[in-house]
Design an enzyme around this catalytic site. Structure first.
Site, PDB file in Angstrom:
ATOM      1  CD  GLU A  33      35.138  43.798  41.498  1.00 59.18           C
ATOM      2  OE1 GLU A  33      36.250  43.848  42.046  1.00 59.18           O
ATOM      3  OE2 GLU A  33      34.340  42.866  41.669  1.00 59.18           O
ATOM      4  CG  ASP A  36      41.304  47.974  44.775  1.00 57.28           C
ATOM      5  OD1 ASP A  36      41.079  48.561  43.689  1.00 57.28           O
ATOM      6  OD2 ASP A  36      41.947  46.897  44.835  1.00 57.28           O
ATOM      7  CB  SER A  67      55.494  26.518  38.424  1.00 61.38           C
ATOM      8  OG  SER A  67      54.099  26.340  38.314  1.00 61.38           O
ATOM      9  N   GLY A 124      43.742  32.994  34.582  1.00 60.35           N
ATOM     10  CA  GLY A 124      43.030  34.033  33.835  1.00 60.35           C
ATOM     11  C   GLY A 124      41.582  34.199  34.255  1.00 60.35           C
ATOM     12  N   GLY A 126      40.469  35.776  36.916  1.00 55.12           N
ATOM     13  CA  GLY A 126      40.200  36.964  37.721  1.00 55.12           C
ATOM     14  C   GLY A 126      39.939  36.612  39.171  1.00 55.12           C
ATOM     15  CB  SER A 128      43.431  37.011  43.299  1.00 58.04           C
ATOM     16  OG  SER A 128      42.670  38.156  43.126  1.00 58.04           O
ATOM     17  CD  GLU A 174      49.609  41.940  40.021  1.00 59.76           C
ATOM     18  OE1 GLU A 174      49.742  40.952  40.745  1.00 59.76           O
ATOM     19  OE2 GLU A 174      49.339  41.865  38.805  1.00 59.76           O
ATOM     20  CG  ASP A 186      43.038  41.329  43.595  1.00 63.98           C
ATOM     21  OD1 ASP A 186      41.899  41.708  43.938  1.00 63.98           O
ATOM     22  OD2 ASP A 186      43.466  41.424  42.429  1.00 63.98           O
TER      23      ASP A 186
HETATM   24  C1  GLA Z   1      41.853  43.703  40.039  1.00 66.13           C
HETATM   25  C2  GLA Z   1      42.860  44.475  40.887  1.00 66.13           C
HETATM   26  C3  GLA Z   1      42.243  44.929  42.215  1.00 66.13           C
HETATM   27  C4  GLA Z   1      40.921  45.652  41.981  1.00 66.13           C
HETATM   28  C5  GLA Z   1      40.020  44.848  41.038  1.00 66.13           C
HETATM   29  C6  GLA Z   1      38.772  45.613  40.675  1.00 66.13           C
HETATM   30  O1  GLA Z   1      41.530  42.499  40.669  1.00 66.13           O
HETATM   31  O2  GLA Z   1      44.008  43.699  41.153  1.00 66.13           O
HETATM   32  O3  GLA Z   1      43.155  45.741  42.923  1.00 66.13           O
HETATM   33  O4  GLA Z   1      41.134  46.946  41.492  1.00 66.13           O
HETATM   34  O5  GLA Z   1      40.686  44.485  39.853  1.00 66.13           O
HETATM   35  O6  GLA Z   1      37.976  45.825  41.786  1.00 66.13           O
END
Ligand code: GLA
Length: 400
Positions: A33, A36, A67, A124, A126, A128, A174, A186
């Protein structure tokens, strides 16, 4: 929703069925985490939930956006593709279309489109949802805007290379259209996912390996904080900058491009060069997390799932103490999980500041886990957690 139900919704919105349907998944990251964008490794899996895009051409030279999850609709002329203000959700799609044209000058929008999106990634969380929307758009529009008619869009002959390009287009979207200076994890997971496999990705070289997730009698359980704080681009971009500060300060004694180049031994030699105490903590997390990720992948390959779980837990501790991206909700979930007999490991997943945890839980412990973690969480935060047993699915695809 099933594909026929989505087709029905499309017909209701636009008065005719969609010509094509695409799907791209969300992701859960098992470990690795905030590595990246530091040139390190990550280990995410694509999920079975994600974003769908249904489309047909129109003869009006406009992109119509609807949507099933949002009330706002948009109508954008095809010669006026640029970011829309006020956090418009169509930015995640417009950005991809714009970037496809910039990276592939032969790709042109030949007509307008009537578009319908639907997503079932919890908002929300996390997991993606935005990457899924970007990747599904990049997949659809590379195909639609390609004039070569080759087997794969944009002149690609290799499916892996094509999928990596979809991830790059989506990551740029993004960054440029949502202002998050994110890494590529992601979007890459959404593009390159494989059923029942995690992706061991080197985010510097983009080389990767699909590693089977074989967990006999153990499940990957995602727990949603439903916390009102979701990924805050300000705090995220601060972390990106703090890591850059660490790179600059270390480079005075040893030139490096990325923090992930440093082994734990190297770290002992260079850490004193970082004079900024915050940057030092952030860098310490990254160096440790890169080592943990490599060790975790080895452990999974050898079937050492208990060790894998320990590394997940160590990852959370480092994200809590050094990277400071957890907070009360995520810490409460992880710390409660660690107390449950039958939990091998538990950590926050994704950017942090709310969102979800990911845990490895023995089958026989799942109900106990939900009951204990759910109760602790509600008592400490006043919020209700949600639990999903993760199904690891394939990357982006055309369904129809
Ligand atoms: C978000 C970002 C990713 C990564 C994570 C943390 O999801 O979009 O690119 O940095 O946080 O690992």
């Amino acid at each position: 929703m099933t594909t026929p139900e989505l087709q029905q919704a499309y017909s209701q919105a636009y008065g005719r069925p969609a010509e094509k349907i695409f799907f791209a998944p969300g992701r859960v990251n098992l470990i690795g985490e905030h590595t990246d964008y530091n040139g390190g490794c990550v280990f995410p899996c694509a999920l079975s939930f994600g974003a769908w895009l249904l489309l047909s051409r129109n003869s009006d030279n406009v992109l119509r956006f609807r949507s099933l999850n949002m009330t706002d609709t948009y109508e954008i002329p095809i010669d006026a593709i640029r970011p829309q203000g006020n956090r418009a959700w169509c930015n995640y799609a417009l950005g991809c279309i714009d970037i496809i044209m910039r990276r592939h000058p032969e790709a042109k929008l030949m007509s307008g489109y009537d578009l319908l999106y639907y997503g079932n990634v919890p908002a929300g969380a996390g997991l993606s949802s935005s990457a899924a929307m970007e990747v599904v758009t990049a997949r659809a529009f590379t195909e639609e805007m390609d004039r070569k008619g080759a087997e794969l869009p944009c002149g690609y002959t290799d499916d892996k290379a094509y999928r990596t390009e979809l991830a790059k287009i989506s990551q740029l979207c993004e960054r440029e259209y949502a202002g998050v200076m994110c890494g590529i994890m992601d979007q890459f997971a959404s593009a390159q996912g494989k059923k029942d496999h995690a992706i061991y990705l080197n985010c510097d070289t983009l080389e990767f390996e699909h590693v089977p997730v074989k967990l006999d009698g153990i499940k990957v359980v995602i727990t949603n904080t439903h916390s009102p704080h979701h990924l805050d681009s300000g705090a995220y971009n601060d972390r990106v900058r703090q890591c850059q500060t660490a790179v600059e300060q270390i480079s005075k004694v040893r030139p490096i491009k990325h923090l992930a180049e440093l082994s734990e031994d190297d770290w002992a030699q260079v850490e004193s060069a970082i004079t900024d105490p915050i940057a030092k903590k952030r860098a310490r997390h990254v160096v440790g997390e890169v080592a943990r990720t490599a060790a975790a992948v080895e452990a999974l390959k050898k079937g050492e799932i208990a060790y894998f779980g320990e590394l997940m837990t160590a990852s959370h501790v480092s994200l809590r103490d050094d990277y400071e991206v957890t907070g009360l909700q995520l810490d409460t979930l992880a710390e409660a999980a660690w107390q449950v007999d039958g939990v091998l490991g538990s950590r926050m997943t994704g950017g942090g500041f709310g969102g979800c945890t990911v845990s490895l839980v023995k089958d026989e412990a799942i109900e106990r886990f939900k009951a204990f973690v759910g109760k602790e969480y509600e008592e400490k935060t006043g919020l209700k957690a949600d639990f999903y047993v993760a199904e690891i699915g394939d990357g982006v695809m055309r369904l129809h």
